[in-house]
Design a protein around this motif. Structure first.
Motif, PDB file in Angstrom:
ATOM      1  N   GLY A   4      54.768 -19.490 125.061  1.00 12.84           N
ATOM      2  CA  GLY A   4      56.263 -19.381 125.199  1.00 12.84           C
ATOM      3  C   GLY A   4      57.354 -17.997 125.261  1.00 12.84           C
ATOM      4  O   GLY A   4      57.614 -17.569 124.857  1.00 12.84           O
ATOM      5  N   ARG A   5      55.696 -17.273 126.147  1.00  7.31           N
ATOM      6  CA  ARG A   5      56.532 -15.922 126.683  1.00  7.31           C
ATOM      7  C   ARG A   5      56.561 -15.624 125.298  1.00  7.31           C
ATOM      8  O   ARG A   5      58.097 -14.449 125.340  1.00  7.31           O
ATOM      9  CB  ARG A   5      58.210 -16.056 127.155  1.00  7.31           C
ATOM     10  CG  ARG A   5      57.576 -16.547 128.633  1.00  7.31           C
ATOM     11  CD  ARG A   5      59.114 -16.657 129.633  1.00  7.31           C
ATOM     12  NE  ARG A   5      58.351 -17.626 131.662  1.00  7.31           N
ATOM     13  CZ  ARG A   5      59.577 -18.090 131.068  1.00  7.31           C
ATOM     14  NH1 ARG A   5      60.388 -18.412 131.101  1.00  7.31           N
ATOM     15  NH2 ARG A   5      58.958 -18.894 132.640  1.00  7.31           N
ATOM     16  N   GLY A   6      56.049 -15.191 124.499  1.00  8.41           N
ATOM     17  CA  GLY A   6      56.393 -14.383 122.993  1.00  8.41           C
ATOM     18  C   GLY A   6      57.281 -15.466 122.014  1.00  8.41           C
ATOM     19  O   GLY A   6      57.178 -14.450 121.336  1.00  8.41           O
ATOM     20  N   GLU A   7      56.985 -16.476 122.125  1.00  6.10           N
ATOM     21  CA  GLU A   7      58.736 -17.267 120.805  1.00  6.10           C
ATOM     22  C   GLU A   7      57.052 -17.736 120.053  1.00  6.10           C
ATOM     23  O   GLU A   7      57.498 -17.784 118.832  1.00  6.10           O
ATOM     24  CB  GLU A   7      58.811 -18.473 122.097  1.00  6.10           C
ATOM     25  CG  GLU A   7      59.277 -17.978 122.668  1.00  6.10           C
ATOM     26  CD  GLU A   7      60.734 -19.182 123.419  1.00  6.10           C
ATOM     27  OE1 GLU A   7      60.125 -20.657 122.805  1.00  6.10           O
ATOM     28  OE2 GLU A   7      61.266 -18.846 124.541  1.00  6.10           O
ATOM     29  N   ALA A  49      59.318  -7.432 121.029  1.00  5.07           N
ATOM     30  CA  ALA A  49      59.693  -7.044 122.582  1.00  5.07           C
ATOM     31  C   ALA A  49      60.243  -6.221 121.580  1.00  5.07           C
ATOM     32  O   ALA A  49      60.785  -4.938 122.490  1.00  5.07           O
ATOM     33  CB  ALA A  49      59.809  -7.405 123.246  1.00  5.07           C
ATOM     34  N   GLU A  67      66.005 -14.827 121.161  1.00  6.79           N
ATOM     35  CA  GLU A  67      65.379 -13.160 121.812  1.00  6.79           C
ATOM     36  C   GLU A  67      64.360 -12.734 120.770  1.00  6.79           C
ATOM     37  O   GLU A  67      63.804 -11.593 121.979  1.00  6.79           O
ATOM     38  CB  GLU A  67      66.899 -12.341 121.652  1.00  6.79           C
ATOM     39  CG  GLU A  67      68.095 -13.060 122.839  1.00  6.79           C
ATOM     40  CD  GLU A  67      69.095 -11.921 122.753  1.00  6.79           C
ATOM     41  OE1 GLU A  67      69.086 -10.668 121.619  1.00  6.79           O
ATOM     42  OE2 GLU A  67      69.894 -11.942 123.345  1.00  6.79           O
ATOM     43  N   THR A 126      61.166 -12.287 120.375  1.00  2.81           N
ATOM     44  CA  THR A 126      59.588 -11.902 121.207  1.00  2.81           C
ATOM     45  C   THR A 126      59.027 -11.890 120.745  1.00  2.81           C
ATOM     46  O   THR A 126      58.720 -10.757 120.277  1.00  2.81           O
ATOM     47  CB  THR A 126      59.675 -12.661 122.622  1.00  2.81           C
ATOM     48  OG1 THR A 126      60.283 -11.399 122.834  1.00  2.81           O
ATOM     49  CG2 THR A 126      60.722 -13.551 122.860  1.00  2.81           C
ATOM     50  N   GLU A 154      55.076  -9.411 120.546  1.00  3.26           N
ATOM     51  CA  GLU A 154      54.161  -8.407 121.723  1.00  3.26           C
ATOM     52  C   GLU A 154      52.852  -8.204 121.132  1.00  3.26           C
ATOM     53  O   GLU A 154      51.937  -8.809 122.012  1.00  3.26           O
ATOM     54  CB  GLU A 154      54.537  -7.008 122.284  1.00  3.26           C
ATOM     55  CG  GLU A 154      56.056  -6.637 122.951  1.00  3.26           C
ATOM     56  CD  GLU A 154      56.480  -5.791 123.573  1.00  3.26           C
ATOM     57  OE1 GLU A 154      55.878  -4.561 122.471  1.00  3.26           O
ATOM     58  OE2 GLU A 154      56.825  -5.600 123.781  1.00  3.26           O
ATOM     59  N   ARG A 162      46.712 -15.515 121.146  1.00  2.17           N
ATOM     60  CA  ARG A 162      46.987 -14.894 122.250  1.00  2.17           C
ATOM     61  C   ARG A 162      48.525 -15.557 121.775  1.00  2.17           C
ATOM     62  O   ARG A 162      49.055 -16.272 121.628  1.00  2.17           O
ATOM     63  CB  ARG A 162      46.921 -15.842 123.560  1.00  2.17           C
ATOM     64  CG  ARG A 162      46.767 -17.567 123.380  1.00  2.17           C
ATOM     65  CD  ARG A 162      46.157 -18.299 124.264  1.00  2.17           C
ATOM     66  NE  ARG A 162      46.290 -19.883 124.314  1.00  2.17           N
ATOM     67  CZ  ARG A 162      47.172 -20.284 124.512  1.00  2.17           C
ATOM     68  NH1 ARG A 162      48.418 -19.674 125.476  1.00  2.17           N
ATOM     69  NH2 ARG A 162      46.961 -21.830 124.674  1.00  2.17           N
ATOM     70  N   LEU A 163      49.556 -14.954 123.352  1.00  2.00           N
ATOM     71  CA  LEU A 163      50.873 -15.038 122.636  1.00  2.00           C
ATOM     72  C   LEU A 163      50.905 -16.446 123.380  1.00  2.00           C
ATOM     73  O   LEU A 163      50.444 -16.518 125.102  1.00  2.00           O
ATOM     74  CB  LEU A 163      52.091 -13.679 123.351  1.00  2.00           C
ATOM     75  CG  LEU A 163      52.175 -12.414 123.049  1.00  2.00           C
ATOM     76  CD1 LEU A 163      52.708 -11.457 123.491  1.00  2.00           C
ATOM     77  CD2 LEU A 163      52.466 -12.979 121.501  1.00  2.00           C
TER      78      LEU A 163
END
Length: 103
Positions: free
Chosen positions: A58-61, A28, A10, A12, A14, A55-56
């Motif tokens: 994997g959705r912020g992974e 996040a 969970e 991630t 930002e 840049r982020l």
């Protein structure tokens, strides 16, 4: 599933900030994690401009630095894992850097 596994999945990013000696990641969920830049040799040897271009992924992974071909996962930073890049690979990358790419 244990709590640590759930927490890691969970977590991630930002945003990311790289100083002369630290990688700082704002998560996040409101936490901020930091790691010594010595763990990430490509970031350590990068120019301030290269460090600021990320840049982020994997959705912020994870976080990607395109100028450095560097990817760092939030999970690995949380677990205290430094870069897994071999010395041979790093030395090859360093040797291929432009002469003006001094930090």
């Amino acid at each position: 599933m244990n709590t640590l596994t759930t927490e890691l999945r969970e977590a991630t990013a930002e945003s990311a900030t790289v100083t002369k000696d630290t990688l700082k990641i704002d998560l996040a969920d409101g936490r901020t994690i930091e790691a010594p830049l010595a763990w990430y040799p490509r970031l350590l040897h990068a120019t301030p401009k290269e460090r600021s271009r990320w840049r982020l992924i994997g959705r912020g992974e994870g976080i990607h630095w395109p100028d450095l071909d560097e990817d760092i996962s939030v999970e690995n930073v949380l677990l205290g894992h430094p870069s897994g890049e071999s010395q041979r690979s790093f030395k090859k990358w360093l040797a291929g850097r432009p002469k003006g790419a001094k930090r």
